[in-house]
Design a protein around this motif. Structure first.
Motif, mmCIF file in Angstrom:
data_model
loop_
_atom_site.group_PDB
_atom_site.id
_atom_site.type_symbol
_atom_site.label_atom_id
_atom_site.label_comp_id
_atom_site.label_asym_id
_atom_site.label_seq_id
_atom_site.Cartn_x
_atom_site.Cartn_y
_atom_site.Cartn_z
ATOM 1 N N VAL A 143 0.830 -1.224 0.000
ATOM 2 C CA VAL A 143 0.000 0.000 0.000
ATOM 3 C C VAL A 143 0.857 1.264 0.000
ATOM 4 N N GLY A 144 2.163 1.060 0.019
ATOM 5 C CA GLY A 144 3.036 2.218 -0.115
ATOM 6 C C GLY A 144 3.418 2.862 1.197
ATOM 7 N N TYR A 145 3.293 2.127 2.274
ATOM 8 C CA TYR A 145 3.664 2.706 3.564
ATOM 9 C C TYR A 145 5.178 2.739 3.679
ATOM 10 N N GLY A 146 5.696 3.971 3.926
ATOM 11 C CA GLY A 146 7.142 4.120 4.036
ATOM 12 C C GLY A 146 7.569 4.185 5.479
ATOM 13 N N MET A 147 8.832 4.291 5.672
ATOM 14 C CA MET A 147 9.378 4.270 7.030
ATOM 15 C C MET A 147 8.797 5.364 7.901
ATOM 16 N N GLU A 148 8.582 6.511 7.279
ATOM 17 C CA GLU A 148 8.094 7.618 8.097
ATOM 18 C C GLU A 148 6.635 7.903 7.845
ATOM 19 N N GLY A 149 5.945 6.911 7.386
ATOM 20 C CA GLY A 149 4.495 7.048 7.400
ATOM 21 C C GLY A 149 3.812 6.920 6.067
ATOM 22 N N GLY A 150 4.397 7.316 5.006
ATOM 23 C CA GLY A 150 3.587 7.227 3.796
ATOM 24 C C GLY A 150 4.352 7.521 2.545
ATOM 25 N N MET A 151 3.619 7.642 1.466
ATOM 26 C CA MET A 151 4.216 7.883 0.161
ATOM 27 C C MET A 151 5.110 9.105 0.201
ATOM 28 N N GLY A 152 6.235 8.952 -0.391
ATOM 29 C CA GLY A 152 7.115 10.106 -0.496
ATOM 30 C C GLY A 152 7.808 10.438 0.797
ATOM 31 N N ARG A 153 7.511 9.657 1.812
ATOM 32 C CA ARG A 153 8.209 9.929 3.070
ATOM 33 C C ARG A 153 9.104 8.742 3.358
ATOM 34 N N GLY A 154 10.130 8.636 2.564
ATOM 35 C CA GLY A 154 11.061 7.518 2.776
ATOM 36 C C GLY A 154 10.475 6.211 2.302
ATOM 37 N N GLU A 155 9.648 6.298 1.266
ATOM 38 C CA GLU A 155 8.979 5.082 0.806
ATOM 39 C C GLU A 155 9.953 4.033 0.349
ATOM 40 N N GLY A 156 11.096 4.505 -0.196
ATOM 41 C CA GLY A 156 12.032 3.540 -0.758
ATOM 42 C C GLY A 156 12.791 2.749 0.275
ATOM 43 N N THR A 157 12.870 3.284 1.493
ATOM 44 C CA THR A 157 13.662 2.592 2.524
ATOM 45 C C THR A 157 12.921 1.357 3.002
ATOM 46 N N PRO A 158 13.661 0.247 3.111
ATOM 47 C CA PRO A 158 12.974 -0.962 3.594
ATOM 48 C C PRO A 158 12.439 -0.744 5.008
ATOM 49 N N LEU A 159 11.337 -1.409 5.293
ATOM 50 C CA LEU A 159 10.690 -1.202 6.581
ATOM 51 C C LEU A 159 11.425 -1.949 7.678
ATOM 52 N N ASP A 160 11.784 -1.238 8.716
ATOM 53 C CA ASP A 160 12.471 -1.829 9.855
ATOM 54 C C ASP A 160 11.559 -1.686 11.059
ATOM 55 N N ALA A 161 11.127 -2.825 11.562
ATOM 56 C CA ALA A 161 10.123 -2.816 12.631
ATOM 57 C C ALA A 161 10.609 -2.089 13.877
ATOM 58 N N ASP A 162 11.883 -2.292 14.214
ATOM 59 C CA ASP A 162 12.407 -1.653 15.430
ATOM 60 C C ASP A 162 12.364 -0.145 15.301
ATOM 61 N N LEU A 163 12.798 0.335 14.161
ATOM 62 C CA LEU A 163 12.818 1.782 13.960
ATOM 63 C C LEU A 163 11.403 2.341 14.010
ATOM 64 N N VAL A 164 10.504 1.651 13.356
ATOM 65 C CA VAL A 164 9.113 2.137 13.342
ATOM 66 C C VAL A 164 8.575 2.173 14.770
ATOM 67 N N TYR A 165 8.918 1.172 15.544
ATOM 68 C CA TYR A 165 8.446 1.120 16.927
ATOM 69 C C TYR A 165 8.882 2.352 17.707
ATOM 70 N N TYR A 166 10.171 2.641 17.641
ATOM 71 C CA TYR A 166 10.661 3.800 18.396
ATOM 72 C C TYR A 166 10.129 5.105 17.825
ATOM 73 N N MET A 167 9.989 5.149 16.513
ATOM 74 C CA MET A 167 9.444 6.372 15.897
ATOM 75 C C MET A 167 8.039 6.634 16.404
ATOM 76 N N LYS A 168 7.236 5.586 16.412
ATOM 77 C CA LYS A 168 5.834 5.768 16.822
ATOM 78 C C LYS A 168 5.742 6.109 18.306
ATOM 79 N N LEU A 169 6.577 5.470 19.101
ATOM 80 C CA LEU A 169 6.549 5.783 20.534
ATOM 81 C C LEU A 169 6.969 7.227 20.762
ATOM 82 N N ALA A 170 8.029 7.631 20.072
ATOM 83 C CA ALA A 170 8.550 8.987 20.286
ATOM 84 C C ALA A 170 7.516 10.034 19.861
ATOM 85 N N GLU A 171 6.677 9.690 18.900
ATOM 86 C CA GLU A 171 5.690 10.656 18.416
ATOM 87 C C GLU A 171 4.662 11.025 19.474
#
Lengths: 521, 443, 233
Positions: free
Chosen positions: A255-283
Motif C-alpha cells: 500500500v506504499g507505507y514508508g518508514m516515516e508514514g507514507g508515500m514520499g516519506r522515505g517510501e524507498g527505505t525498507p521497513l524496519d520494525a524496530d525503527l518504526v516502533y521507536y518512531m511511533k513511541l517517540a511521536e
C-alpha cells in the motif's frame, strides 16, 4: 432481475448513509467484478460486484442484496475494526492462539465480520440475514452462518455443528472492551476449522470470501500510521510489535507505507520494525514548536485614541479627531505604546546525541530501551523545530564499536544509528566528536549513558573545555557517575539527571529541551 | 412564496457569486452537494443575522466575498458597501466607526449625532479586525453583539444586521482578537487560495465587482443615510431603493434577490427546522466534552487537569477553556440554515457535523501539549479549523458507538426529571455525568 | 424549570433484542456464580494462601466444592471458560492450583453433559488434580497439558488428555480409564486400586500400584513389567 447500475446505488445510498449515521465514505461504485467476491473496500471506496449481484438476484431482491453488502462494508468502518489499531490488536490476539500468520489473519477477519454483522443486525434495520441465507457457503462460512442463526435467532438454512456453535455463541461480539479476550476465544474454536479449510483450499484452488478480504486497502496511509502509533503506545512490548509488524510488512509495502508514514516519506527505505516502533513511541512525546519571538522596539508611537478627561495633559490631544474642540466627550487624545517587532530569529541550535550502547545498556532491538526512546524524543523535538541532529552511538569506540551519523534532518538515518547495539565495552573516541562540534554552531549535546565509561577522565576533560549546553542523563548511581558529577558540577552549561526509573528518561530529556526552547518562546 | 422558491433564490445567489464573482474551489461536501465553505457560510451568516470571522492570506478574497454576499443578499449596491466598511488600523476612532457630532450644530452648542454608514446599514464589514487596537475592538463589541449603537446619549438599534470581519494571519502589525470578541463570532472560515488555474481566471476578470455597482441607487441611498430623518424612516426609504436595486439585478444580471420581507420569511422557515434526535444528542455530547470537569465541576481556563484523570481520553483533557453558551446557539442556527438551504426537512447529525468545526475553531483554546502532537499533521485547512474538525470527528466516532445508549439516557432523564422513580442510565462519558447533575443526583 | 430532556420524551429505543443478548447475560450470570463458588472454596479451605495435597484436605475441599456447584446451572463451556478466567487475574484475584483443580473436577463431575471437552492449550497455568472422582458415565477430554495428580481418585469415568501430564497421574484411582496422548511424570498410579492408564508417550516413573493396568505406547507395562517406584528407564 438485472444488474444494479450506479443509479440504483445512488437511490438507496442516502437512506443507508442516514442509517449508519453518515459515515465519511464516498458513494459506493458498481463494477463488473468477480462472481465470487461481492464487495471490495479500498481507501474507503466500496465497490460492489455487479456479477455477484447478478448471481444472487435470482434468489433475493437485488436492491436488498446491495443494501446488505453496504451494511456489511459500512459496519466494518463504523464498528469493527473501525481503525487500523483495532485491526492490529485483533490480529495480534488471534496470533497468540493461532500461531500461523495466515490463519490468524483469517480468524481476525472472520471475527470482524461477525462483530460487524451482529452490530448491524442488532442496531439497524438490515437485510443481512436474508443475504446470508442465499450466499454460497464453504465449510467455515457454514459455521459462521449457523452461528448467526443461533445469535440472531433467524433461520439461515445452515447446518449446525452444535459443539462449535455453542462455544462461538457465548462470545460478546458487541462489547469492544472485551474484544481482546473474545477474539482469543473465537480463535481457539475456529482454529481447527481453518486448518481444514486451508487443506481444502489447497486442493480446490484458493477461494475468497464473498465479503472480500480484510487487507490494508481499506485504510489510508495516515490511518495506518496512526494505527501503528496507537499500537506501539498500547504497552505492547517491542517483541510483539515487531512480530505483528513483520506479519503485515508485505501488505504495508504494497500500500506504499514508508518508514516515516507514507508515500514520499522515505517510501524507498525498507521497513524496519524496530525503527518504526521507536518512531511511533517517540511521536507521542511532543513539545511545541518554538514560536517567533516579539521584541519591544524601545520608542513610543501613537497607537490609538482614548477620550480626553479634564486634568489630563494636552500635548497628546488629536486635534483632528477632536474636531478642534477641547471638551470632555468630544476631545480625543493619543495613546502611545512601544512598538513591537519580530526579534532576531534565534534558530534552534542543532543537537548532538551521544548514546551508550555498551553491554550494560538494554539492547533496543530486544527490549524497549528507554535510553533510545529518550534520544528519539530529543531528536524529534529538534527536527520538528527545523534543526538537525547528529548521533554518536558508542560502545567500545576505539575498538570500532561505534556508529555515527553527521548532522542530518533525515529521521530514518538518525533512528538507524540510535537503534544500533554493540553490547561491548564502554569507551568514547573523543576525536570523533570534534568534526561534529565544528560542523555546527554550538550544538546542544545530550549524552545518555550509565556513566561506566572506561575513559571517563578524558571525557570529563573534553566536556569541560566546551561551552555548549550539555545535558547528561545517566542511569543509576555509581562511582563513575559521582565522579562525573563532581567534576562537572561547577560548569553552568552542564545539567545532570540521575534516573532511577528508566521510564523517566524521555520526560527528563523533553523537560530540558522545553527549558532550552522556552528561553526563546 | 413557497419554501422552495426562497431556497431557489438563495441558491441562485450562491451560484451567481460562484460563477461570476468569487472564484474558488468547493471544499466541503454535504448530502452529495459540494460547496465552497467561505462562500456558503457567508451566505448563511447573511441569512441568519450572524457574525462571521474570515481568515486568510492577504488578497485571497476575504473582504470581497463578504461584500458580494452582503450586496446581493441585502440588495445594497456595492458602492454603499464599500463606503460602509470599517478598516482595522490603530488610528480608528469611535467617530469613524459609529458616529460623530454634527459639527454645525455642535458649534451652536447642540448635540446631534451623524451616524456612520457602518452603524446604519445591515451589512457590517470590518476589514482586518485584528489590526484594530483591543480598545477599539471592545467598542465594536456591544454594537456587534446586540445591534445597538450609542454615541453622545443617542442610540440606534439595528433590527437586522450581519457582521463580517476579516483577519489576516498573525504578523507584526496585528494584535490579538480579544477573547470576548472572538467568542461572539458564530463561525470562522478561511478564504483559501483557489489554485493556479482558478486564480488565473480571477486575474482575467478583475473588474467583476463593478457589475454590482449602481451609481443611481448608491446616490439615493447615500442621501438617505446622511439625511436627518429618524432611523426607522431611513430604513423604510432605504428598503424602497434596495428593492429598486433588486429589480436592476434581476434585469441586468438575471439574479433574483430577496427583500426584507423575504428574509424575514426565510428566517422563519429556518427557525422552524427541527433537529432530529441524533443531531440533538450529538450536540449535547460535544458540549459535555467541552465543558465538563470531573474534579472541578466544570472546565475553567485557570485550572489544570489532574494527572491520570479518568476522562483523559476526552476533549475536556485537551482544552483549556470552557465552551460558552454561544456555541450551541451557533451550532443550532447554522445547522438549521444549512439544512434549509439543502432542502432537507429536518436537521440531522450530518448538518451538525458539517457546521460545528467552523463554530468551534475560534472558540477553543487547546493545550500546548495537544497542539504539539497535531502541529505537523497533514491537513487541508488552517490549523485551528483542522483541530476543530478532528475534534468533532473524534466525538462523532464516540457518538456512533453509543448513540442509542445516550438517547436512552436522555429519554430516561426526561422521566426522572418529571419525578418518575427510575435509575438514570450509566455511562462512561461526561454527558452521563452531566445528565445526573441536571437531575440533581450525585455522581 | 423547563425539562432539559424534553426533546427525548417520545424516544423509544430501537435496538433489537437478539438471542446473543440473553446468551451473554446468562453466561455472565453463570460465570459470576462459578467464580463466587471458587472464592468461597478458597475462603474456607485455604488458610494464608497455602494448601497442601493431603488425603484429608482433598476430601474436605471436594465436599465443599460439590456442595457449591450443585447450587447453580452451568454447561461444559462454562467450565472451560472458568479455567481461562483462573489464568487471567481480572476477575479472580489469585489462582491456587490445588483447590482450583478440585473445584474444576467437581464442576465436571456435576455437569449435565456426559462428555466434557476442555480446550486448555492456551492456559498458562497447569491445573492439578483434574479428574478427581470422575464418576462412571462421564468422559472428560482435555486438550493441553495438565499438572500433578491428574485423574486422582477416578471413580469409573474416562479422562482423555491430549497433551502431557506431570506426576502422580492416576494416583488412588479406583476404576475407569485415563488416556494421555503424550508423556507423564513420576509416581504414576501411586496407590492405584483399579482401572487403566494408557500413555501414548513416555512414563517417567511408576508409583506403588495396588491394582490396575498401565500401558505405555499400547504396551502393557504394569503388571507385566512391574517396576519399582521412581525407576527410570
Amino acid at each position: 432481475m438485472g444488474i444494479i447500475p450506479e443509479e440504483a446505488i445512488k437511490k438507496i445510498w442516502p437512506r443507508i448513509r442516514k442509517k449508519h449515521l453518515f459515515p465519511e465514505i464516498p458513494i459506493p461504485k458498481a463494477s463488473e467484478g468477480d462472481e465470487s467476491v461481492a464487495l471490495e473496500m479500498k481507501n474507503k471506496q466500496i465497490t460492489i460486484s455487479t456479477a455477484y449481484c447478478d448471481k444472487i438476484a435470482h434468489k433475493m431482491d437485488a436492491e436488498e442484496a446491495v443494501e446488505a453488502l453496504l451494511d456489511h462494508g459500512i459496519s466494518h468502518y463504523t464498528f469493527c475494526p473501525w481503525d487500523f489499531h483495532t485491526h492490529l490488536r485483533l490480529f495480534a490476539e488471534a496470533k497468540r492462539v493461532i500461531k500461523d500468520r495466515e490463519r490468524a489473519k483469517r480468524a481476525a477477519g472472520l471475527f470482524m465480520d461477525v462483530a460487524a454483522d451482529t452490530y448491524c443486525v442488532k442496531r439497524k434495520k438490515t437485510p443481512l440475514p436474508e443475504f446470508y441465507k442465499h450466499i454460497d457457503k464453504g465449510k467455515v462460512d457454514e459455521v459462521i452462518a449457523s452461528l448467526y442463526q443461533r445469535i440472531w435467532g433467524v433461520d439461515l438454512r445452515a447446518k449446525e455443528d452444535e459443539g462449535v456453535v455453542r462455544r462461538l455463541a457465548r462470545i460478546p461480539y458487541l462489547d469492544k472492551k472485551q474484544w481482546d479476550k473474545s477474539i482469543q476465544k473465537f480463535a481457539r474454536v475456529i482454529k481447527v476449522l481453518l486448518e481444514v479449510e486451508e487443506e481444502q483450499d489447497r486442493q480446490a484452488g484458493n477461494q475468497t470470501s464473498p465479503m472480500g478480504d480484510h487487507g490494508l486497502d481499506g485504510y489510508t496511509l495516515e490511518e495506518i500510521d496512526q494505527g501503528l502509533r496507537n499500537f506501539a503506545n498500547q504497552n505492547v512490548g517491542l517483541k510483539e510489535f515487531k512480530e505483528t509488524f513483520e506479519d503485515f510488512k508485505e501488505e504495508l509495502k504494497e500500500v506504499g507505507y514508508g518508514m516515516e508514514g507514507g508515500m514520499g516519506r522515505g517510501e524507498g527505505t525498507p521497513l524496519d520494525a524496530d525503527l518504526v516502533y521507536y518512531m511511533k513511541l517517540a511521536e507521542s512525546y511532543s513539545i511545541p514548536i518554538k514560536k517567533m519571538p516579539m521584541e519591544k522596539r524601545g520608542h513610543l508611537n501613537p497607537h490609538s485614541h482614548c477620550p480626553w478627561e479634564i486634568g489630563r495633559p494636552f500635548q497628546d490631544v488629536d486635534v483632528w479627531t477632536s474636531f478642534g474642540k477641547i471638551m470632555p466627550g468630544i476631545t480625543q487624545t493619543w495613546n502611545k505604546i512601544e512598538g513591537s517587532t519580530f526579534g532576531e530569529r534565534e534558530a534552534v541550535p542543532n543537537c548532538i546525541i551521544i548514546i551508550d550502547s555498551s553491554g550494560s545498556m538494554t539492547n533496543p532491538r530486544k527490549n524497549l530501551s528507554y535510553a533510545v526512546l529518550g534520544a528519539a524524543c530529543a531528536s524529534d523535538a529538534y527536527l520538528r523545530n527545523d534543526a538537525e541532529v547528529a548521533v554518536y552511538n558508542f560502545s567500545d569506540a576505539p575498538m570500532g564499536g561505534k556508529a555515527l551519523v553527521d548532522f542530518t534532518s533525515e529521521r530514518t538515518k538518525i533512528y538507524q544509528v540510535l537503534c544500533k547495539y554493540f553490547g561491548g565495552g564502554t569507551a568514547l573516541n573523543l576525536n570523533e566528536l570534534d568534526p561534529l562540534l565544528e560542523a555546527s554552531e554550538r550544538p546542544d549535546i545530550f549524552i545518555i549513558t550509565d556513566m561506566k565509561i572506561t575513559n571517563l577522565g578524558k571525557v570529563i576533560g573534553y566536556l569541560n573545555n566546551i561551552d555548549n549546553r550539555i545535558t547528561a542523563v545517566y542511569i543509576g548511581e555509581n562511582t563513575y557517575a559521582m565522579r562525573f558529577r563532581e567534576a562537572m558540577e561547577k560548569k553552568r552549561n552542564v545539567s545532570f539527571y540521575n534516573v532511577t526509573k528508566k521510564e523517566d528518561i524521555p520526560k527528563i530529556v523533553l523537560g530540558k529541551i522545553r527549558e532550552y526552547f522556552q528561553g526563546n518562546l | 412564496m413557497t419554501q422552495n422558491h426562497y431556497r431557489e433564490r438563495i441558491k441562485g445567489i450562491y451560484d451567481f457569486i460562484k460563477e461570476n464573482l468569487y472564484f474558488n474551489r468547493p471544499d466541503m461536501e454535504i448530502k452529495g452537494e459540494r460547496f465552497n465553505s467561505a462562500l456558503m457560510f457567508s451566505l448563511l451568516t447573511g441569512l441568519n443575522r450572524g457574525k462571521e470571522l474570515i481568515i486568510g492570506e492577504p488578497g485571497l478574497g476575504k473582504t470581497t466575498s463578504a461584500e458580494y454576499v452582503g450586496s446581493l443578499l441585502y440588495r445594497i449596491p456595492m458602492g454603499i458597501i464599500w463606503g460602509s466598511e470599517v478598516s482595522g488600523h490603530p488610528e480608528q476612532t469611535e467617530e469613524k466607526i459609529i458616529g460623530r457630532p454634527d459639527l454645525g450644530k455642535l458649534n451652536k452648542g447642540q448635540e446631534e449625532v451623524v451616524w456612520s454608514n457602518f452603524a446604519q446599514i445591515p451589512v457590517k464589514i470590518v476589514d482586518e479586525l485584528n489590526r484594530l487596537p483591543e480598545t477599539k475592538q471592545s467598542m465594536i463589541l456591544d454594537g456587534v453583539d446586540r445591534g445597538n449603537w450609542e454615541y453622545l446619549n443617542e442610540m440606534i438599534i439595528n433590527e437586522e444586521y450581519c457582521l463580517f470581519a476579516t483577519a489576516n494571519y498573525q504578523d507584526r502589525g496585528t494584535n490579538t482578537i480579544i477573547a470576548p470578541m472572538v467568542d461572539r463570532f458564530d463561525v470562522e472560515v478561511e478564504s483559501r487560495h483557489p489554485g493556479p488555474n482558478i486564480a488565473y481566471l480571477v486575474g482575467k476578470f478583475d473588474q467583476k465587482d463593478r457589475v454590482l455597482r449602481n451609481p443611481k441607487a448608491e446616490n439615493s441611498l447615500q442621501k438617505i443615510l446622511t439625511s436627518k430623518l429618524s432611523y426607522q424612516t431611513k430604513l423604510r426609504q432605504m428598503e424602497e431603493v434596495c428593492d429598486g436595486y433588486g429589480e436592476f439585478l434581476k434585469k441586468k444580471l438575471g439574479v433574483q434577490t430577496v427583500g426584507l420581507r423575504d428574509r424575514k420569511a426565510i428566517r422563519g422557515e429556518i427557525a422552524r427546522m427541527e433537529l432530529d434526535l441524533d443531531a440533538n444528542a450529538f450536540t449535547r455530547m460535544l458540549l459535555a466534552e467541552l465543558s465538563f470537569c470531573y474534579k472541578y465541576g466544570q472546565k475553567r481556563s485557570v485550572e489544570n487537569c489532574e494527572e491520570g484523570c479518568h476522562f483523559t481520553g476526552y476533549l475536556c483533557h485537551e482544552v483549556r477553556n470552557c465552551a460558552s453558551n454561544r456555541l450551541p446557539t451557533s451550532i443550532k442556527t447554522y445547522s438549521q440554515a444549512l439544512a434549509w438551504l439543502i432542502g432537507d426537512s429536518e436537521v440531522d447529525v450530518e448538518h451538525v457535523k458539517a457546521v460545528t468545526p467552523f463554530t468551534l475553531a475560534h472558540r477553543v483554546q487547546w493545550k500546548e501539549e495537544y497542539l504539539a502532537t497535531k502541529e505537523k499533521d497533514k491537513r487541508d485547512n488552517p490549523f485551528q479549523i483542522h483541530l476543530a474538525k478532528d475534534a468533532v470527528k473524534t466525538v462523532f466516532n464516540r457518538y456512533g458507538e453509543q448513540n442509542e445508549h445516550l438517547k436512552r439516557a436522555l429519554a430516561v432523564g426526561y422521566r426522572v426529571f418529571n419525578g418518575e422513580a427510575l435509575e438514570p442510565v450509566d455511562g462512561d462519558h461526561p454527558v452521563y455525568f452531566e445528565i445526573k447533575n441536571d437531575l440533581g443526583l450525585e455522581n | 424549570m423547563k425539562n432539559p430532556f424534553d426533546d427525548f420524551k417520545d424516544h423509544r429505543t430501537r435496538e433489537r433484542e437478539i438471542p446473543l443478548d440473553s446468551i451473554i447475560q446468562s453466561r455472565d450470570r453463570v460465570m459470576s456464580s462459578i467464580i463466587k463458588g471458587y472464592e468461597k472454596l478458597l475462603e474456607e479451605e485455604v488458610k494464608e494462601l497455602v494448601w497442601l495435597v493431603q488425603y484429608n484436605t482433598v476430601i474436605k475441599a471436594y465436599t465443599l466444592a460439590e456442595k457449591v456447584v450443585k447450587e447453580f446451572d452451568y454447561r461444559a463451556e462454562d467450565v472451560e471458560e472458568f479455567c481461562y478466567e483462573l489464568d487471567s487475574t481480572d476477575k479472580i484475584p489469585y489462582l491456587i492450583t490445588g483447590p482450583a483443580g478440585i473445584y474444576i473436577s467437581a464442576l465436571c463431575n456435576y455437569a449435565k453433559e456426559e462428555e466434557i471437552y476442555l480446550k486448555l492449550n492456551d492456559l498458562k497455568t497447569q491445573i492439578n488434580l483434574l479428574g478427581y472422582r470422575l464418576p462412571v458415565g462421564k468422559k472428560v477430554i482435555v486438550e493441553g497439558n495438565l499438572g500433578d495428580f491428574t485423574g486422582i481418585g477416578l471413580e469409573g469415568g474416562e479422562l482423555v488428555l491430549e497433551g502431557n501430564a506431570k506426576n502422580y497421574t492416576g494416583a488412588g484411582m479406583k476404576s475407569g480409564r485415563i488416556r494421555v496422548t503424550k508423556n507423564i511424570g513420576l509416581h504414576t498410579g501411586e496407590w492405584m486400586m483399579g482401572g487403566e492408564i494408557h500413555v501414548g508417550g513416555r512414563v517417567r516413573g511408576m508409583g506403588k500400584i495396588v491394582d490396575g493396568k498401565v500401558y505405555e505406547d499400547e504396551k502393557l507395562i504394569y503388571p507385566r513389567n512391574y517396576r519399582q517406584s521412581n525407576v527410570y528407564y
